[in-house]
Scaffold this active site. Structure first.
Site, PDB file in Angstrom:
ATOM      1  N   CYS A 118       0.891  -1.163   0.000  1.00  0.00           N
ATOM      2  CA  CYS A 118       0.000   0.000   0.000  1.00  0.00           C
ATOM      3  C   CYS A 118       0.927   1.209   0.000  1.00  0.00           C
ATOM      4  CB  CYS A 118      -0.902   0.007   1.231  1.00  0.00           C
ATOM      5  SG  CYS A 118      -1.898   1.515   1.361  1.00  0.00           S
ATOM      6  N   CYS A 121      -0.715   4.303   2.266  1.00  0.00           N
ATOM      7  CA  CYS A 121      -0.889   4.228   3.723  1.00  0.00           C
ATOM      8  C   CYS A 121      -0.528   2.843   4.214  1.00  0.00           C
ATOM      9  CB  CYS A 121      -2.274   4.704   4.169  1.00  0.00           C
ATOM     10  SG  CYS A 121      -3.704   3.908   3.418  1.00  0.00           S
ATOM     11  N   SER A 122      -1.483   2.100   4.746  1.00  0.00           N
ATOM     12  CA  SER A 122      -1.132   0.814   5.354  1.00  0.00           C
ATOM     13  C   SER A 122      -2.206  -0.232   5.104  1.00  0.00           C
ATOM     14  CB  SER A 122      -0.931   0.994   6.858  1.00  0.00           C
ATOM     15  OG  SER A 122      -2.118   1.517   7.440  1.00  0.00           O
ATOM     16  N   CYS A 123      -2.963  -0.107   3.998  1.00  0.00           N
ATOM     17  CA  CYS A 123      -4.067  -1.031   3.727  1.00  0.00           C
ATOM     18  C   CYS A 123      -3.544  -2.466   3.656  1.00  0.00           C
ATOM     19  CB  CYS A 123      -4.775  -0.640   2.436  1.00  0.00           C
ATOM     20  SG  CYS A 123      -5.556   0.976   2.565  1.00  0.00           S
TER      21      CYS A 123
END
Lengths: 218, 219
Positions: A118, A121-123
Site C-alpha cells: 500500500c 498508507c497501510s491497507c
C-alpha cells in the site's frame, strides 16, 4: 527490542528530545488522557478497547490466512472459488469483515510472483493477516516495493529466478489482497494443518515463500 | 494531496528491515490507540477516508518521522476536534468540559467482534453503467489536488488497460471532505512497469485500483 525502522521517530515529536524513554512516556500520558476523556464523554468504553486489542492480538492474525491457503492447496474446488470470489470463499471458513470486505486473491506460479504493497498508507487484509507489521507501513517498503520488488525481496533474503515475472499490486482502495503462495515441493504427504504450518505471513504478502517442509522438520 | 505519504517510487529510504518475531504491538499505548481508533470510527462521527486524510495532511517531516501509531494518534485527535466531539482544552487536559455530543453508536465490548466480522463494505448499488470494460485502454488523469486522492503520483497521466471491474465503490476523493459517498465504478488497471518507471524497475507489471473519475479513454 525496539530495533524497527521507525523508532527514530520519537525524536521528531516536537515535544521532547530527551531520548526514547521519556518520549514514550509522554506519548503514553497523552494516550491515557485521550482515553479517559473519551470514556468520560461516553464516546468509547474501555472494555471495548480491551476486546478489540485482544481480538487482533490473539484471534485475528496470519494463522487465519494460513488456513485459507492450506485449504486451497488441498481442495481444488475451494481454490477455484477463492480465485473467483475471494470474499465469499474466505467467509466459508468464518473469516471476513473489517479491512477485508472485498478480498482479491492472487496466485503465485513458477512464472508469476505477486507482491502486495500500500504505497499511500497501510491497507492490509486484516481478517486473514491481522494487523500489519511495522515494515509493511514503513517508508522503505512503501517506496521501493512498487518500483524495485526484486530489491525488496533481497532485503527479505528471497531471490527469484530471472525469468519469473513480478506483479506488484498497490492496495489503494478497499479491495484487499492475499497472495496464494506456491505449495512447496515435498509437501505431498502432509495434511491440512501441517500444510498451514508452512504458510508464513510474508508468503501471503509476497515478501516470502512458503516454508520447505524439510527445513521445518529439522 | 502530494504529501509525505505518497511514497511509491521514492528513493533514499534505505533497505526494508523486517523485525524477527515481531510482536503485534510494541507498547501498551499502541494497543490503546488501535482500540480507540477502531471504536471511535464505529461512532459514525467520521469515515475512513476522512481518517486517512487527517493522517496524511500534516508536515511531511512529521509523517515520515513518526511511527505509524503516533500518526494514528494525531489523526484521531484531529478527527475528534474537527467533528466537535472534543475541544482543544479537553484534549490537553484529558477532562471533559462541554456536554457530550449525541453519537449514532457507542460500540459495546460484547458486540465488537461481531461488528468487526461484518465489516464496512464500500461497494454501492448505482443506477448508471460503467464507462469502461475489461480490456479497454485507458489513461489516468494528470491531477494534483491538495485534497485527498487515492491516485498516487507515480500513476498520473499513464496508459494502462482495464484488468477488472469491481462495481461502484465509495469515492474517497469526495467522501474524505464531506461530499457524501459519491460512488463511482472501481477498476483494477494494469500498467506495464515500463510505462510507469521506464527501464529502471525490476517489476513486470503494476496493478492499481482506479475509480472512474481517475480515467479517460486512451486515444
Amino acid at each position: 527490542m525496539h530495533d524497527d525502522p521507525d523508532h527514530h521517530h520519537h525524536d521528531h515529536d516536537g515535544h521532547h528530545h530527551h531520548g526514547e524513554m521519556s518520549e514514550l512516556s509522554e506519548t503514553e500520558i497523552r494516550v491515557r488522557a485521550l482515553e479517559s476523556l473519551l470514556v468520560e464523554k461516553g464516546y468509547v468504553e474501555s472494555a471495548t478497547v480491551d476486546t478489540l486489542v485482544e481480538l487482533y492480538e490473539t484471534k485475528i492474525g496470519p494463522r487465519n490466512g494460513a488456513r485459507v491457503v492450506a485449504r486451497a492447496w488441498v481442495d481444488e474446488h475451494f481454490r477455484q472459488r477463492l480465485l473467483s470470489d475471494g470474499t465469499k470463499a474466505i467467509a466459508e471458513l468464518g473469516m471476513g469483515g473489517r479491512g477485508g470486505e472485498h478480498m482479491i486473491i492472487v496466485e503465485n506460479t513458477p512464472e508469476i510472483h505477486n507482491l502486495i504493497v500500500c504505497t499511500l498508507c497501510s491497507c492490509y487484509p486484516w481478517p486473514v493477516l491481522g494487523l500489519p507489521p511495522v515494515w509493511y507501513k514503513s517508508a522503505p517498503y512503501r517506496s521501493r516495493a512498487i518500483i524495485d520488488p526484486r530489491g525488496v525481496l533481497a532485503d527479505f533474503g528471497v531471490v527469484l529466478p530471472d525469468a519469473t515475472k513480478i506483479r506488484v499490486w498497490d492496495s489503494n482502495s478497499e479491495l484487499r489482497y492475499l497472495v496464494l503462495p506456491m505449495r512447496p515441493a515435498g509437501s505431498a504427504g502432509l495434511n491440512e494443518d501441517e500444510l498451514a504450518a508452512l504458510v508464513t505471513r510474508n508468503s501471503m504478502i509476497g515478501t516470502g515463500l512458503a516454508l520447505d517442509p524439510k527445513a521445518l522438520a529439522t | 494531496m502530494n504529501g509525505g505519504h505518497d511514497l511509491g517510487g521514492a528513493h533514499g529510504f534505505g533497505p526494508v528491515v523486517p523485525e524477527p518475531d515481531e510482536p503485534v504491538f510494541h507498547a501498551d499505548w499502541e494497543k490503546r490507540v488501535l482500540g480507540l481508533y477502531v471504536a471511535g470510527a464505529c461512532t459514525g462521527a467520521w469515515n475512513i477516508d476522512m481518517a486517512r486524510f487527517t493522517r496524511e495532511d500534516r508536515p511531511a517531516q512529521d509523517y515520515l518521522g513518526w511511527s505509524y501509531y503516533r500518526i494514528w494518534l494525531a489523526g484521531l485527535e484531529r478527527l475528534l476536534l474537527e467533528t466537535g466531539l472534543v475541544n482543544q482544552t479537553e484534549l490537553t487536559g484529558g477532562k471533559a468540559i462541554d456536554p457530550p455530543i449525541a453519537l449514532k453508536r457507542v460500540l459495546k465490548a460484547d458486540e465488537a467482534e461481531a461488528v468487526m466480522l461484518r465489516g464496512f463494505p464500500a461497494e454501492r448499488q448505482v443506477g448508471f453503467q460503467p464507462r469502461f470494460q475489461v480490456g479497454d485502454a485507458v489513461v489516468t488523469r494528470a491531477i494534483n489536488p491538495a485534497t485527498h486522492t487515492r491516485l498516487p503520483r507515480y500513476a498520473r497521466g499513464r496508459r494502462g488497460t482495464i484488468h477488472a471491474l469491481h462495481g461502484a465503490h465509495v469515492f474517497p476523493d469526495a467522501h474524505a471532505h464531506g461530499h457524501g459517498e459519491a460512488p463511482h465504478f472501481l477498476y483494477t488497471v494494469h500498467f506495464t512497469a515500463r510505462e510507469l518507471w521506464g527501464p529502471d524497475t525490476t517489476a513486470d507489471s503494476v496493478y492499481l485500483n482506479c475509480w472512474e473519475p481517475y480515467l479517460d479513454p486512451a486515444g
